[in-house]
Scaffold this motif. Structure first.
Motif, PDB file in Angstrom:
ATOM      1  N   TYR A 186     -29.943  25.269 -17.673  1.00  0.00           N
ATOM      2  CA  TYR A 186     -30.901  24.579 -18.541  1.00  0.00           C
ATOM      3  C   TYR A 186     -31.520  25.505 -19.585  1.00  0.00           C
ATOM      4  N   PRO A 187     -32.007  26.688 -19.204  1.00  0.00           N
ATOM      5  CA  PRO A 187     -32.554  27.559 -20.262  1.00  0.00           C
ATOM      6  C   PRO A 187     -31.509  28.009 -21.269  1.00  0.00           C
ATOM      7  N   GLU A 188     -30.240  28.048 -20.851  1.00  0.00           N
ATOM      8  CA  GLU A 188     -29.196  28.437 -21.802  1.00  0.00           C
ATOM      9  C   GLU A 188     -28.939  27.340 -22.826  1.00  0.00           C
ATOM     10  N   TYR A 189     -28.999  26.073 -22.421  1.00  0.00           N
ATOM     11  CA  TYR A 189     -28.877  24.990 -23.396  1.00  0.00           C
ATOM     12  C   TYR A 189     -29.977  25.117 -24.445  1.00  0.00           C
ATOM     13  N   ALA A 190     -31.187  25.406 -23.974  1.00  0.00           N
ATOM     14  CA  ALA A 190     -32.313  25.543 -24.897  1.00  0.00           C
ATOM     15  C   ALA A 190     -32.114  26.748 -25.816  1.00  0.00           C
ATOM     16  N   ARG A 191     -31.733  27.869 -25.232  1.00  0.00           N
ATOM     17  CA  ARG A 191     -31.505  29.087 -26.028  1.00  0.00           C
ATOM     18  C   ARG A 191     -30.463  28.848 -27.115  1.00  0.00           C
ATOM     19  N   ASP A 192     -29.368  28.184 -26.747  1.00  0.00           N
ATOM     20  CA  ASP A 192     -28.260  28.012 -27.688  1.00  0.00           C
ATOM     21  C   ASP A 192     -28.591  27.052 -28.816  1.00  0.00           C
ATOM     22  N   THR A 193     -29.629  26.227 -28.627  1.00  0.00           N
ATOM     23  CA  THR A 193     -30.034  25.285 -29.679  1.00  0.00           C
ATOM     24  C   THR A 193     -31.361  25.692 -30.327  1.00  0.00           C
ATOM     25  N   LEU A 194     -31.791  26.928 -30.048  1.00  0.00           N
ATOM     26  CA  LEU A 194     -33.042  27.463 -30.622  1.00  0.00           C
ATOM     27  C   LEU A 194     -34.242  26.608 -30.252  1.00  0.00           C
ATOM     28  N   THR A 195     -34.207  26.063 -29.038  1.00  0.00           N
ATOM     29  CA  THR A 195     -35.297  25.248 -28.512  1.00  0.00           C
ATOM     30  C   THR A 195     -36.117  26.083 -27.539  1.00  0.00           C
ATOM     31  N   GLU A 196     -37.430  26.015 -27.626  1.00  0.00           N
ATOM     32  CA  GLU A 196     -38.277  26.751 -26.682  1.00  0.00           C
ATOM     33  C   GLU A 196     -38.140  26.123 -25.290  1.00  0.00           C
ATOM     34  N   TYR A 197     -37.963  26.962 -24.283  1.00  0.00           N
ATOM     35  CA  TYR A 197     -37.806  26.472 -22.908  1.00  0.00           C
ATOM     36  C   TYR A 197     -39.070  26.778 -22.125  1.00  0.00           C
ATOM     37  N   VAL A 198     -39.674  25.743 -21.571  1.00  0.00           N
ATOM     38  CA  VAL A 198     -40.880  25.879 -20.750  1.00  0.00           C
ATOM     39  C   VAL A 198     -40.556  25.371 -19.356  1.00  0.00           C
ATOM     40  N   ALA A 199     -40.821  26.182 -18.341  1.00  0.00           N
ATOM     41  CA  ALA A 199     -40.504  25.797 -16.961  1.00  0.00           C
ATOM     42  C   ALA A 199     -41.755  25.882 -16.091  1.00  0.00           C
ATOM     43  N   LEU A 200     -42.026  24.811 -15.367  1.00  0.00           N
ATOM     44  CA  LEU A 200     -43.103  24.785 -14.389  1.00  0.00           C
ATOM     45  C   LEU A 200     -42.493  24.914 -12.999  1.00  0.00           C
ATOM     46  N   GLU A 201     -43.262  25.470 -12.075  1.00  0.00           N
ATOM     47  CA  GLU A 201     -42.769  25.580 -10.708  1.00  0.00           C
ATOM     48  C   GLU A 201     -42.977  24.275  -9.952  1.00  0.00           C
ATOM     49  N   ARG A 202     -42.013  23.948  -9.111  1.00  0.00           N
ATOM     50  CA  ARG A 202     -42.156  22.822  -8.203  1.00  0.00           C
ATOM     51  C   ARG A 202     -43.080  23.220  -7.052  1.00  0.00           C
ATOM     52  N   ARG A 203     -43.461  22.223  -6.257  1.00  0.00           N
ATOM     53  CA  ARG A 203     -44.235  22.513  -5.061  1.00  0.00           C
ATOM     54  C   ARG A 203     -43.375  23.263  -4.049  1.00  0.00           C
ATOM     55  N   GLN A 204     -43.994  23.686  -2.957  1.00  0.00           N
ATOM     56  CA  GLN A 204     -43.277  24.417  -1.916  1.00  0.00           C
ATOM     57  C   GLN A 204     -42.147  23.592  -1.314  1.00  0.00           C
ATOM     58  N   ASP A 205     -42.321  22.265  -1.281  1.00  0.00           N
ATOM     59  CA  ASP A 205     -41.267  21.402  -0.738  1.00  0.00           C
ATOM     60  C   ASP A 205     -40.290  20.951  -1.825  1.00  0.00           C
ATOM     61  N   PHE A 206     -40.398  21.531  -3.009  1.00  0.00           N
ATOM     62  CA  PHE A 206     -39.512  21.313  -4.158  1.00  0.00           C
ATOM     63  C   PHE A 206     -39.710  19.948  -4.830  1.00  0.00           C
ATOM     64  N   THR A 207     -40.753  19.234  -4.482  1.00  0.00           N
ATOM     65  CA  THR A 207     -41.113  18.010  -5.206  1.00  0.00           C
ATOM     66  C   THR A 207     -41.906  18.402  -6.447  1.00  0.00           C
ATOM     67  N   LEU A 208     -42.142  17.414  -7.314  1.00  0.00           N
ATOM     68  CA  LEU A 208     -42.916  17.664  -8.528  1.00  0.00           C
ATOM     69  C   LEU A 208     -44.397  17.414  -8.271  1.00  0.00           C
ATOM     70  N   ASP A 209     -45.222  18.264  -8.827  1.00  0.00           N
ATOM     71  CA  ASP A 209     -46.663  18.043  -8.845  1.00  0.00           C
ATOM     72  C   ASP A 209     -46.938  17.122 -10.032  1.00  0.00           C
ATOM     73  N   VAL A 210     -47.095  15.838  -9.763  1.00  0.00           N
ATOM     74  CA  VAL A 210     -47.156  14.837 -10.828  1.00  0.00           C
ATOM     75  C   VAL A 210     -48.295  15.112 -11.804  1.00  0.00           C
ATOM     76  N   GLU A 211     -49.433  15.511 -11.299  1.00  0.00           N
ATOM     77  CA  GLU A 211     -50.564  15.777 -12.193  1.00  0.00           C
ATOM     78  C   GLU A 211     -50.273  16.978 -13.087  1.00  0.00           C
TER      79      GLU A 211
END
Length: 373
Positions: free
Chosen positions: A121-146
């Protein structure tokens, strides 16, 4: 030696790739371990032979026959019937993703995702000159919706990439998580060329979608009410056609038409189209392997837990397991015994994809040998 004008951002970068080693149990790149049957091979060979007679001509740029066949397949697999104009295909889901970032990303725009996730995923962004922002998932790998809502409101991403089932964890998005992301993305994309707000494109990468457990829905079911949603699939995994390089995507016609603008001319060769159509004609046979691999995955999760390891519940054809104090040492010890897994994901963890019964027995024997007190 000349100095080449390498683009800023590429200095020091190395090509993507997992180890390609000739070992008895190659369980590192999430392939389907079962080769196509002779009937599938024969039909693909005949289709390619017929296509070869017309190789002096360019292939059909719009490939409606293939898109119709993919729509037929999705109607059976997921129960969602789409017109062929809402399907797109390219050389692997990697190229599909690149088309999305080419169409909607670019300088001054953001691609948002959530780690741990697919390392391309970050490589797709890099190759298209798009800024890549990544948030960490919770410990159980679900998303923190808030936290997701806050990130969307802060960054106004053009594209949000969500793998479900996620790679390398194998976890699928819950309906409430996906609904929350889709709702938050409405009106929170970057400002459009006319100065008006836009919806962020939400991409659900279902490369392993066919392996999801009963009762786990596909994001395809939400397409009708969400024109900013795109669902990516591939023939590499469940279909056992990794060498074919055929990925595809379902979305609104407006979104598909944007991808048609950025694709290279004749990007899908006549040979690729012919081979994919022949393979899709055998969908029932090829898909029959999925249930076998699901059973192997569930048995592997249970066995790993019996041995005292943590094994993440999976909806994919692989299992993330550990933790190990020195996972590199475990990886190398397994490799010495002819078993190749993947060093990927959170610190201390390894990933094993499902192989044949004999390959999985080799994995169990090797792991027992290298982790025995």
């Amino acid at each position: 030696m000349s100095t080449l004008p390498l683009r800023p951002g590429l200095a020091g970068e190395t090509p993507y790739g997992a180890p390609e080693l000739d070992v008895p149990a190659r369980l590192n790149v999430n392939e389907n371990p079962y080769p196509p049957s002779q009937a599938v091979i024969d039909d693909i060979a005949e289709a390619v032979r017929a296509a070869a007679a017309r190789l002096n001509r360019y292939p059909d740029r719009e490939f409606p026959a293939l898109r119709e066949a993919l729509a037929d397949y999705l109607a059976v697999e997921s129960g969602v019937r789409l017109p062929w104009q809402q399907l797109w295909a390219a050389n692997g889901s990697n190229e599909v993703m690149l088309h999305i970032l080419q169409a909607f990303g670019g300088p001054g725009r953001v691609c948002l995702s959530f780690t741990p996730t697919y390392s391309m995923y970050p490589e797709y962004a890099r190759d298209t000159l798009t800024e890549y922002v990544a948030l960490e998932r919770r410990q159980d790998f679900t998303l923190d919706v808030e936290a997701v809502r806050a990130a969307i409101a802060t960054h106004h991403p053009a594209v949000i990439l969500l793998a479900s089932p996620n790679n390398p964890t194998g976890t699928a998005l819950g309906p409430e998580e996906l609904h929350a992301v889709l709702d938050a993305a409405r009106g929170c994309g970057p400002t459009g060329h006319d100065g008006a707000p836009t919806d962020a494109v939400v991409v659900v990468d279902e490369a392993y979608g066919e392996f999801r457990r009963p009762g786990v829905p596909s994001a395809l079911e939400l397409l009708a009410g969400h024109p900013h949603l795109a669902v990516s699939r591939t023939m590499s995994k469940a279909f056992g056609m990794a060498g074919l390089r055929l990925g595809y995507l379902a979305a609104s016609r407006q979104l598909i038409d944007a991808l048609r603008v950025v694709r290279l001319p004749y990007h899908l060769s006549a040979v690729s189209q012919a081979a994919a159509l022949a393979a899709l004609a055998h969908r029932d046979e090829l898909m029959s392997q999925v249930a076998r691999l699901r059973d192997e995955r569930d048995a592997t999760v249970a066995w790993l837990r019996e041995q005292g390891h943590t094994a993440v519940e999976s909806d994919a054809n692989f299992v993330l397991f550990g933790p190990f104090e020195d996972r590199q040492a475990i990886f190398e010890s397994l490799l010495e015994r002819g078993v190749l897994v993947r060093v990927v994901g959170p610190d201390g963890y390894l990933r094993v994809c499902m192989g044949t019964p004999s390959q999985m027995e080799a994995f169990r024997c090797a792991l027992t040998a290298v982790t025995r007190p």
